[in-house]
Write a protein that holds these residues in place. Structure first.
Motif, short mmCIF file in Angstrom:
data_model
loop_
_atom_site.label_atom_id
_atom_site.label_comp_id
_atom_site.label_asym_id
_atom_site.label_seq_id
_atom_site.Cartn_x
_atom_site.Cartn_y
_atom_site.Cartn_z
N MET A 142 14.33 -13.92 -9.63
CA MET A 142 14.93 -12.87 -8.84
C MET A 142 16.40 -12.63 -9.20
SD MET A 142 13.15 -13.52 -5.13
CE MET A 142 13.22 -15.32 -5.17
N SER A 143 16.97 -13.52 -9.99
CA SER A 143 18.38 -13.33 -10.38
C SER A 143 18.53 -12.14 -11.32
CB SER A 143 18.91 -14.60 -11.06
OG SER A 143 18.25 -14.83 -12.30
N CYS A 144 17.48 -11.84 -12.10
CA CYS A 144 17.59 -10.75 -13.08
C CYS A 144 16.44 -9.74 -12.98
CB CYS A 144 17.65 -11.31 -14.50
SG CYS A 144 16.18 -12.24 -14.99
N THR A 145 15.59 -9.89 -11.98
CA THR A 145 14.42 -9.02 -11.86
C THR A 145 14.41 -8.29 -10.52
OG1 THR A 145 13.11 -10.52 -13.24
CG2 THR A 145 11.89 -8.91 -11.91
N GLY A 146 14.35 -6.97 -10.59
CA GLY A 146 14.24 -6.16 -9.39
C GLY A 146 12.81 -5.66 -9.23
N VAL A 147 12.50 -5.19 -8.03
CA VAL A 147 11.16 -4.68 -7.74
C VAL A 147 11.29 -3.34 -7.00
CG1 VAL A 147 9.01 -5.03 -6.44
CG2 VAL A 147 10.10 -6.96 -7.60
N LEU A 148 10.54 -2.37 -7.47
CA LEU A 148 10.47 -1.07 -6.81
C LEU A 148 9.02 -0.77 -6.48
CD1 LEU A 148 11.61 1.68 -5.90
CD2 LEU A 148 11.31 2.48 -8.25
N VAL A 149 8.74 -0.54 -5.21
CA VAL A 149 7.41 -0.18 -4.75
C VAL A 149 7.43 1.27 -4.28
CG1 VAL A 149 5.59 -0.60 -3.06
CG2 VAL A 149 6.81 -2.53 -4.07
N VAL A 150 6.55 2.08 -4.83
CA VAL A 150 6.36 3.46 -4.37
C VAL A 150 4.96 3.51 -3.78
CG1 VAL A 150 6.46 5.90 -4.94
CG2 VAL A 150 7.82 4.26 -6.25
N ALA A 151 4.88 3.47 -2.47
CA ALA A 151 3.59 3.33 -1.78
C ALA A 151 3.12 4.66 -1.21
CB ALA A 151 3.70 2.29 -0.67
N ASN A 152 1.81 4.80 -1.15
CA ASN A 152 1.18 5.99 -0.54
C ASN A 152 1.58 7.26 -1.30
OD1 ASN A 152 0.64 3.96 1.37
ND2 ASN A 152 2.35 4.60 2.66
N VAL A 153 1.44 7.24 -2.61
CA VAL A 153 1.85 8.37 -3.43
C VAL A 153 1.12 9.65 -3.04
CG1 VAL A 153 1.83 9.28 -5.80
CG2 VAL A 153 2.50 6.90 -5.37
N ASN A 154 -0.12 9.51 -2.62
CA ASN A 154 -0.91 10.65 -2.15
C ASN A 154 -1.24 10.45 -0.67
OD1 ASN A 154 -2.78 12.67 -1.62
ND2 ASN A 154 -4.29 11.96 -3.11
N PRO A 155 -0.28 10.68 0.21
CA PRO A 155 -0.50 10.39 1.63
C PRO A 155 -1.60 11.24 2.26
CG PRO A 155 1.56 11.58 1.32
CD PRO A 155 1.08 11.19 -0.04
N TYR A 156 -1.76 12.46 1.79
CA TYR A 156 -2.83 13.32 2.32
C TYR A 156 -4.20 12.69 2.05
CZ TYR A 156 -5.90 17.33 3.04
OH TYR A 156 -6.92 18.15 3.46
N GLY A 157 -4.39 12.27 0.81
CA GLY A 157 -5.65 11.64 0.45
C GLY A 157 -5.90 10.37 1.24
N MET A 158 -4.85 9.61 1.49
CA MET A 158 -5.00 8.39 2.29
C MET A 158 -5.40 8.72 3.72
SD MET A 158 -2.13 5.56 1.24
CE MET A 158 -2.87 4.42 2.42
N LYS A 159 -4.68 9.65 4.31
CA LYS A 159 -4.92 9.96 5.72
C LYS A 159 -6.30 10.54 5.95
CE LYS A 159 -2.84 12.26 9.71
NZ LYS A 159 -1.64 12.97 10.23
N TYR A 160 -6.75 11.38 5.01
CA TYR A 160 -8.02 12.07 5.21
C TYR A 160 -9.14 11.53 4.33
CZ TYR A 160 -5.15 15.22 7.91
OH TYR A 160 -4.29 15.73 8.87
N MET A 161 -8.93 10.31 3.82
CA MET A 161 -9.97 9.58 3.08
C MET A 161 -10.51 10.37 1.88
SD MET A 161 -10.09 6.79 4.78
CE MET A 161 -9.67 6.13 6.40
N ARG A 162 -9.61 10.90 1.09
CA ARG A 162 -9.97 11.67 -0.10
C ARG A 162 -9.30 11.08 -1.34
NH1 ARG A 162 -11.28 17.01 -0.26
NH2 ARG A 162 -9.63 17.35 -1.80
N ARG A 163 -9.93 11.28 -2.47
CA ARG A 163 -9.32 10.89 -3.74
C ARG A 163 -8.20 11.86 -4.09
NH1 ARG A 163 -11.13 8.65 -8.85
NH2 ARG A 163 -10.18 9.71 -10.62
N TYR A 164 -8.40 13.15 -3.80
CA TYR A 164 -7.48 14.19 -4.22
C TYR A 164 -6.44 14.50 -3.15
CZ TYR A 164 -11.49 14.60 -7.33
OH TYR A 164 -12.51 14.31 -8.19
N ASN A 165 -5.44 15.30 -3.52
CA ASN A 165 -4.39 15.61 -2.55
C ASN A 165 -4.71 16.89 -1.77
OD1 ASN A 165 -3.73 17.77 -4.24
ND2 ASN A 165 -1.58 17.22 -4.44
N GLU A 166 -3.72 17.41 -1.09
CA GLU A 166 -3.91 18.58 -0.21
C GLU A 166 -4.29 19.84 -0.97
OE1 GLU A 166 0.52 18.02 -1.08
OE2 GLU A 166 -1.21 16.76 -0.53
N ASN A 167 -4.07 19.85 -2.27
CA ASN A 167 -4.42 21.01 -3.10
C ASN A 167 -5.63 20.73 -3.99
OD1 ASN A 167 -2.22 22.60 -2.14
ND2 ASN A 167 -0.85 21.44 -3.47
N ASN A 168 -6.38 19.70 -3.65
CA ASN A 168 -7.56 19.28 -4.42
C ASN A 168 -7.19 18.82 -5.83
OD1 ASN A 168 -10.44 18.83 -4.49
ND2 ASN A 168 -10.59 20.54 -5.93
#
Length: 211
Positions: free
Chosen positions: A84-110
């Protein structure tokens, strides 16, 4: 649910802070009215940052639930073994929140976001998938589904006929290549950067440009 996953992520951040980890959190609104956000967790290196691990979840919306579990595994079993002295971590979570919320693979524009990361749309050939038009009628049937069991039986019968008529390779190429002409079809990549894509491209650009 999507909201429970977001709450769980906040709990995970609280656990990290309780363990003395310096965590920076932020969110990016995809649709505030529908409560759709991309969530970010950034943990800088303790000293000079020489490495940055970038993790994303939920590019294919519904897969974000498994991604949340994998984040738990990462922070419980892997993170504290890093230098951890020289390593950082970046998490980008829920990249497609529409698909997560509505149980779809695709986003709000299909749009399948995995196929939306095009470097230059102006020079990109939207008709690059030559196989999809050949089987589009099979892949995009019209009419109501009706009885689920008989619909599934009919699908497999139709699939067998299509394999015989067009060949398995044609169907495979039509699907896996992604397509950019049939907005209501499967594996549709869109015709321009989606909102999530713009956001991720900027993040990746910043990461790669940083020293």
């Amino acid at each position: 649910s999507y909201d429970e996953i977001r709450a769980h992520l906040k709990d995970r951040v609280a656990d990290l802070k309780a363990d003395g980890v310096k965590v920076k959190v932020s969110e990016y609104a995809i649709d505030e009215s529908d409560g759709l956000y991309i969530d970010n967790i950034y943990i800088p290196a303790l000293n000079e940052q020489k490495n940055l691990i970038v993790l994303t979840t939920g590019v294919h919306g519904i897969e974000g639930y498994i991604g949340a579990v994998m984040l738990d595994v990462f922070f419980k079993e892997i993170y504290f073994q890093l230098d951890m002295s020289c390593t950082g971590v970046l998490v980008v979570a829920n990249v497609n929140p529409y698909g997560m919320k509505y149980m779809r693979r695709y986003n709000e524009n299909n749009v399948d976001l995995n196929r939306n990361f095009i470097e230059d749309w102006e020079s990109f050939d939207l008709s690059s998938n030559k196989e999809y038009p050949k089987v589009s009628t099979f892949l995009q049937p019209e009419g109501k589904i009706g009885n689920a069991f008989w619909h599934e039986v009919g699908f497999y019968l139709s699939l067998g006929k299509e394999v015989i008529a067009s060949g398995a390779d044609t169907i495979s190429d039509a699907l896996l290549t992604g397509q950019y002409e049939y907005a209501e079809g499967v594996y549709y990549g869109g015709t321009q950067d989606e909102q999530s894509t713009v956001y991720l491209k900027n993040i990746f650009s910043d990461c790669l440009d940083s020293e």
